[in-house]
Design an enzyme around this catalytic site. Structure first.
Site, PDB file in Angstrom:
ATOM      1  N   ASP A 291       0.869  -1.173   0.000  1.00  0.00           N
ATOM      2  CA  ASP A 291       0.000   0.000   0.000  1.00  0.00           C
ATOM      3  C   ASP A 291       0.907   1.224   0.000  1.00  0.00           C
ATOM      4  O   ASP A 291       1.995   1.177  -0.573  1.00  0.00           O
ATOM      5  CB  ASP A 291      -0.933  -0.042   1.219  1.00  0.00           C
ATOM      6  CG  ASP A 291      -2.278   0.636   0.956  1.00  0.00           C
ATOM      7  OD1 ASP A 291      -2.262   1.793   0.504  1.00  0.00           O
ATOM      8  OD2 ASP A 291      -3.329   0.023   1.211  1.00  0.00           O
ATOM      9  N   HIS A 325       1.279   1.754  -3.269  1.00  0.00           N
ATOM     10  CA  HIS A 325       0.323   2.648  -3.920  1.00  0.00           C
ATOM     11  C   HIS A 325       0.876   4.050  -4.113  1.00  0.00           C
ATOM     12  O   HIS A 325       0.357   4.802  -4.945  1.00  0.00           O
ATOM     13  CB  HIS A 325      -0.968   2.722  -3.098  1.00  0.00           C
ATOM     14  CG  HIS A 325      -1.770   1.464  -3.153  1.00  0.00           C
ATOM     15  ND1 HIS A 325      -2.931   1.283  -2.430  1.00  0.00           N
ATOM     16  CD2 HIS A 325      -1.589   0.307  -3.854  1.00  0.00           C
ATOM     17  CE1 HIS A 325      -3.421   0.080  -2.677  1.00  0.00           C
ATOM     18  NE2 HIS A 325      -2.616  -0.527  -3.528  1.00  0.00           N
TER      19      HIS A 325
END
Length: 482
Positions: A291, A325
């Site tokens: 993430d 991300h």
């Protein structure tokens, strides 16, 4: 001139972190590592065996308690595998891992009691973090070993993120289930917790309901709350149940030369979330996560505004982010504000987004005085730089794949309106991005006062600008790739 240089070198030798607070575009006090007393104890002295075959939660607790009563010192974890439940750090204590030391946390939710905390910016309850401290002063985790959170026991998995063989192994785990098509959860309790939850905050009310969904309440691996004078140095932090490192409302924190890693498929597997902290150095470190990589936060919506503690005075220098991300991220939980941040001499390799600023209506908060100088990026899947005020909990890749189009009608400005302004981005190079830049502000509160200087981006799609003003560009070059 020679004398002045000698004096400066001497001062930096005495405090290697002083150099990072010199000549900043904002005021910030000199940072120093916490001073830990010289006393030392070895985990072996408390009956622990380095084979990983038994649980030594009590040995860690007894060692820390003895050091604390001595006024503090170093808990030395020798080479070997040390299996344990949660470790609670106390003031004036250093957890020191020697080369070859592996601390692995037990895969058993019954060992992790439910505690009041904040997760994803909301006040809630979660399982106690494998490593935690609350209100401690002068604490550190140092050395050359590995801290492993056994995260695969806790995390759900999306089918699209793993191989066929990996997916088959997941489905064969007793007690687990495919909750919905192509989405695996580790237990029935996890599935019950996720139903009706607000993101990762469940709707449980009674104690029995909370206990029945404990696996869903997976903890951040290192949870430091309201601590002062913190050092994380040299250690590998990996495989966390949720976020990896989460300093919350801490002051004077140094993160130096660490490796923070999670599998690419790790759900909510952020590497570092610095939330509502004041005075922080993040230097010479590597982040490889499923993430966000390096993320700055300050609480979510009404809970964050009520807390009212911004994340301020943060320096990120000499860091590398792989996958994940976003390389450097602000938000989306920024409801108490973010200000006075400097990012320099960093590289992002293969991240979904390079520089990512995200929020949405309902947050409120002001993000301002951000200075980014000297970032190199390559193979960025989506945007080299994005400001998106319509964040909905998904990665940029997911949003682009689904073709979502947010409503852009103006609404009245209130305390729930997020504000992004006064951000200086210069000396940035990005090779091979999917998209160059995205400015996607709110019509009632445009992104305001962004300076772009000496920016070179090669991308497959051009930059887009919507609901933004006072965007200053100097020597900005975008090369479209075929």
């Amino acid at each position: 001139m020679g004398l002045c240089l000698s004096v400066a070198l001497c001062l930096n030798a005495q405090n290697p972190y002083k150099q990072y607070t010199d000549n900043l575009p904002f005021k910030m006090a000199e940072m120093k590592a916490p001073v830990i007393p010289d006393a030392k104890v070895s985990l072996k002295d408390f009956g622990a065996d380095p084979t990983g075959q038994q649980l030594y939660t009590d040995a860690f607790a007894k060692a820390i308690d003895q050091l604390y009563k001595m006024g503090g010192g170093h808990l030395v974890v020798p080479r070997g595998v040390w299996h344990t439940g949660p470790i609670v750090l106390r003031s004036n204590i250093d957890l020191h891992l020697e080369a070859g030391a592996v601390i692995q946390f037990a895969a058993d939710e019954s060992l992790y009691p439910l505690v009041k905390t904040s997760f994803e910016g909301l006040d809630t309850r979660r399982c106690q973090s494998p490593i935690s401290a609350n209100g401690a002063t002068n604490i550190s985790i140092t050395g050359h070993g590995v801290i492993d959170g056994n995260g695969q026991y806790w995390r759900p998995v999306k089918r699209s993120k793993v191989s066929d063989s990996h997916w088959k192994r997941l489905l064969a785990i007793p007690g687990s289930k495919e909750m919905k098509k192509d989405y695996w959860v580790p237990s029935e309790g996890y599935a019950r917790g996720e139903q009706g939850a607000n993101m990762n905050v469940p709707n449980a009310t009674t104690e029995d309901e909370w206990q029945a969904i404990k696996r869903f309440l997976r903890p951040v691996m290192v949870g430091l709350v309201s601590c002062k004078n913190v050092l994380l140095q040299g250690v590998i932090f990996q495989n966390s149940p949720a976020w990896n490192l989460h300093p919350l409302m801490c002051q004077n924190i140094i993160i130096d030369n660490v490796l923070v890693r999670n599998p690419a498929y790790a759900q909510n597997g952020d590497a570092l979330d610095l939330e509502s902290c004041t005075n922080a150095l993040i230097v010479n470190s590597r982040f490889d996560a499923g993430d966000d990589g390096i993320c700055i936060k300050s609480g979510k919506d009404a809970d964050g505004r009520r807390r009212g503690i911004p994340c301020a005075n943060v320096i990120v220098d000499g860091c590398t982010v792989f996958a994940g991300h976003g390389g450097f991220v602000v938000g989306s939980e920024m409801s108490a504000g973010v200000r006075n941040i400097k990012v320099s001499n960093c590289q992002f390799v293969g991240t979904d987004v390079g520089l990512r600023f995200k929020s949405t209506r309902g947050r409120g908060g002001i993000v301002e005085n951000i200075f980014i100088d000297g970032v190199s990026m390559t193979d960025i899947t989506t945007y080299a730089l994005t400001f998106n005020m319509y964040y909905g909990g998904k990665s940029v890749s997911e949003v682009l794949a689904e073709g979502e189009q947010p409503a852009v009608q103006a609404v009245p400005v209130t305390e729930e309106t997020p504000i992004f302004r006064n951000i200086d981005i210069r000396n940035v190079v990005c090779h091979n991005a999917g998209y160059a830049m995205e400015f996607n502000g709110l019509p009632e509160m445009p992104i305001d006062g962004i300076t772009l200087s000496n920016v070179d981006i090669s991308a497959h799609q051009d930059a887009t600008f919507q609901n933004c003003k006072n965007i200053k560009k100097q020597n900005v070059n975008i090369t479209l790739l075929k």
